[in-house]
Write a protein that holds these residues in place. Structure first.
Motif, short mmCIF file in Angstrom:
data_model
loop_
_atom_site.label_atom_id
_atom_site.label_comp_id
_atom_site.label_asym_id
_atom_site.label_seq_id
_atom_site.Cartn_x
_atom_site.Cartn_y
_atom_site.Cartn_z
N GLN A 26 0.83 -1.20 0.00
CA GLN A 26 0.00 0.00 0.00
C GLN A 26 0.87 1.26 0.00
O GLN A 26 0.61 2.21 -0.74
CB GLN A 26 -0.93 0.00 1.21
CG GLN A 26 -2.05 -1.02 1.14
CD GLN A 26 -2.88 -1.06 2.40
OE1 GLN A 26 -2.47 -0.55 3.45
NE2 GLN A 26 -4.06 -1.68 2.32
N SER A 27 1.90 1.27 0.82
CA SER A 27 2.81 2.43 0.86
C SER A 27 3.55 2.60 -0.46
O SER A 27 3.73 3.73 -0.94
CB SER A 27 3.81 2.25 2.01
OG SER A 27 3.15 2.16 3.25
N ARG A 28 3.96 1.48 -1.04
CA ARG A 28 4.67 1.56 -2.31
C ARG A 28 3.77 2.13 -3.41
O ARG A 28 4.20 2.95 -4.22
CB ARG A 28 5.17 0.18 -2.73
CG ARG A 28 6.02 0.17 -4.01
CD ARG A 28 6.00 -1.18 -4.66
NE ARG A 28 4.66 -1.55 -5.06
CZ ARG A 28 4.06 -1.11 -6.15
NH1 ARG A 28 4.67 -0.23 -6.94
NH2 ARG A 28 2.84 -1.50 -6.46
N ALA A 29 2.48 1.69 -3.43
CA ALA A 29 1.54 2.16 -4.44
C ALA A 29 1.31 3.67 -4.32
O ALA A 29 1.26 4.39 -5.31
CB ALA A 29 0.23 1.40 -4.33
N VAL A 30 1.17 4.16 -3.07
CA VAL A 30 0.97 5.60 -2.85
C VAL A 30 2.18 6.39 -3.32
O VAL A 30 2.07 7.42 -4.00
CB VAL A 30 0.67 5.88 -1.37
CG1 VAL A 30 0.65 7.38 -1.10
CG2 VAL A 30 -0.67 5.26 -0.97
N ALA A 31 3.37 5.91 -2.97
CA ALA A 31 4.60 6.60 -3.38
C ALA A 31 4.77 6.59 -4.90
O ALA A 31 5.22 7.58 -5.50
CB ALA A 31 5.80 5.94 -2.71
N GLU A 32 4.38 5.48 -5.53
CA GLU A 32 4.51 5.39 -6.98
C GLU A 32 3.59 6.39 -7.68
O GLU A 32 3.98 7.05 -8.65
CB GLU A 32 4.17 3.96 -7.44
CG GLU A 32 4.30 3.74 -8.93
CD GLU A 32 3.97 2.32 -9.35
OE1 GLU A 32 3.82 2.08 -10.56
OE2 GLU A 32 3.86 1.46 -8.45
N VAL A 33 2.37 6.54 -7.18
CA VAL A 33 1.43 7.49 -7.77
C VAL A 33 1.93 8.92 -7.58
O VAL A 33 1.90 9.74 -8.51
CB VAL A 33 0.03 7.32 -7.14
CG1 VAL A 33 -0.88 8.46 -7.57
CG2 VAL A 33 -0.58 5.99 -7.55
N GLN A 34 2.41 9.23 -6.40
CA GLN A 34 2.92 10.58 -6.13
C GLN A 34 4.11 10.90 -7.04
O GLN A 34 4.21 12.01 -7.58
CB GLN A 34 3.33 10.70 -4.67
CG GLN A 34 2.16 10.67 -3.70
CD GLN A 34 2.60 10.67 -2.25
OE1 GLN A 34 3.76 10.38 -1.93
NE2 GLN A 34 1.68 11.01 -1.34
N ALA A 35 4.99 9.93 -7.24
CA ALA A 35 6.15 10.15 -8.11
C ALA A 35 5.72 10.35 -9.57
O ALA A 35 6.26 11.20 -10.28
CB ALA A 35 7.12 8.97 -8.00
N ALA A 36 4.73 9.57 -10.01
CA ALA A 36 4.26 9.70 -11.39
C ALA A 36 3.64 11.07 -11.64
O ALA A 36 3.85 11.68 -12.69
CB ALA A 36 3.25 8.59 -11.70
N VAL A 37 2.87 11.57 -10.67
CA VAL A 37 2.25 12.89 -10.81
C VAL A 37 3.33 13.97 -10.84
O VAL A 37 3.28 14.92 -11.64
CB VAL A 37 1.26 13.15 -9.66
CG1 VAL A 37 0.77 14.59 -9.69
CG2 VAL A 37 0.08 12.19 -9.77
#
Length: 288
Positions: A26-37
């Motif tokens: 879950q933490s990895r998915a949130v960080a991945e989305v933030q980085a992509a944005v």
């Protein structure tokens, strides 16, 4: 409302304890989305470059041949753009994420709850849809339940691909999609470019002959002899051929057998009656 219906509407409680692996994911998915944005904002798309990429992609026969579909519905055929074209346009446009997820599978009721989504991370425009896919396939005028897990998976994937296509097209500019459709149609019409039209017509007739469709059937469908087929005709035939090969439509649906008219039966030669044997009349001297 029955007890079973109320039970299905009751939300399932979330688990009281989340495992370490789930928490990390879950933490990895949130960080991945933030980085992509963040990357999308720092490196915005160049629309001129995106258009150039799209035109280059749509000029390829391999994409143009898979860009459109046809399938029967009632007494007519439905046509449109495929998921392959939608994914390629999203790639060329850039800064877009999309996907399909199976949220829940209910074997008791024979259905899956799924979600398709597309997200333009640069403009923050997101489109998503949640839908129910029954574990059944419509055949022979009725719904047939799917028992094999592979059939269920393929049925879910096909339904998900159709929704995903619509979600991607929702976040893409309309003018961009229309330019891509025109470019693919032009590519289909022009063929390989260096092959004369007469050779392309011959190749088309040979390809359809390989699946049991004669040149006469094609000429009847188009309403003109093969010598007068246009580039647009050849492009349309290519879409039909690919749709038949993919199983979206059958050869009999696109090229139905000619029906015998009342005039043809009436004008048949005496004693022939359009190929049917003549019924002997009493007292005619024929064998009874």
């Amino acid at each position: 409302m029955s007890y079973q219906q109320i039970e299905r509407m009751t939300p399932v409680a979330a688990p009281a304890r989340v495992g370490q692996g789930t928490a990390v994911e879950q933490s990895r998915a949130v960080a991945e989305v933030q980085a992509a944005v963040l990357v999308a904002r720092q490196f915005p798309r160049d629309e001129a470059v995106a258009i150039a990429k799209m035109r280059t992609a749509c000029a390829q026969q391999e994409l143009a041949q898979r860009a459109f579909f046809r399938f029967p519905r009632g007494t007519s055929n439905v046509s449109g753009e495929t998921i392959q074209l939608a994914k390629e346009l999203a790639r060329c446009w850039g800064n877009i994420q999309f996907g399909v997820a199976e949220l829940r599978r209910d074997e008791e009721y024979g259905e899956s709850e799924m979600q398709a989504w597309a997200w333009d991370m640069e403009s923050n425009e997101r489109s998503s849809t949640t839908f129910i896919v029954p574990h059944a396939r419509w055949a022979n005028g009725r719904a047939q339940k799917l028992a094999d897990f592979r059939d269920v998976y393929e049925n879910n994937a096909n339904n998900g691909a159709r929704r995903l296509r619509e979600m991607i097209f929702t976040v893409l500019p309309v003018w961009y999609i229309e330019q891509a459709k025109s470019a693919c149609t032009k590519t289909l019409a022009n063929g390989t470019g260096d092959v004369p039209r007469s050779q392309r017509i011959a190749d088309c007739v040979a390809a359809f002959d390989g699946i049991g469709i004669t040149a006469d059937q094609i000429e009847t469908k188009l309403g003109r002899p093969s010598a007068k087929w246009t580039d647009i005709d050849l492009g349309q035939l290519q879409v039909i051929y690919q749709s038949i090969q993919r199983g979206e439509v059958t050869a009999d649906e696109e090229f139905p057998a000619p029906r015998v008219t009342v005039d043809e039966i009436t004008n048949a030669a005496p004693g022939d009656s359009a190929g049917w044997p003549t019924t002997a009349q009493p007292g005619s001297g024929a064998e009874q």
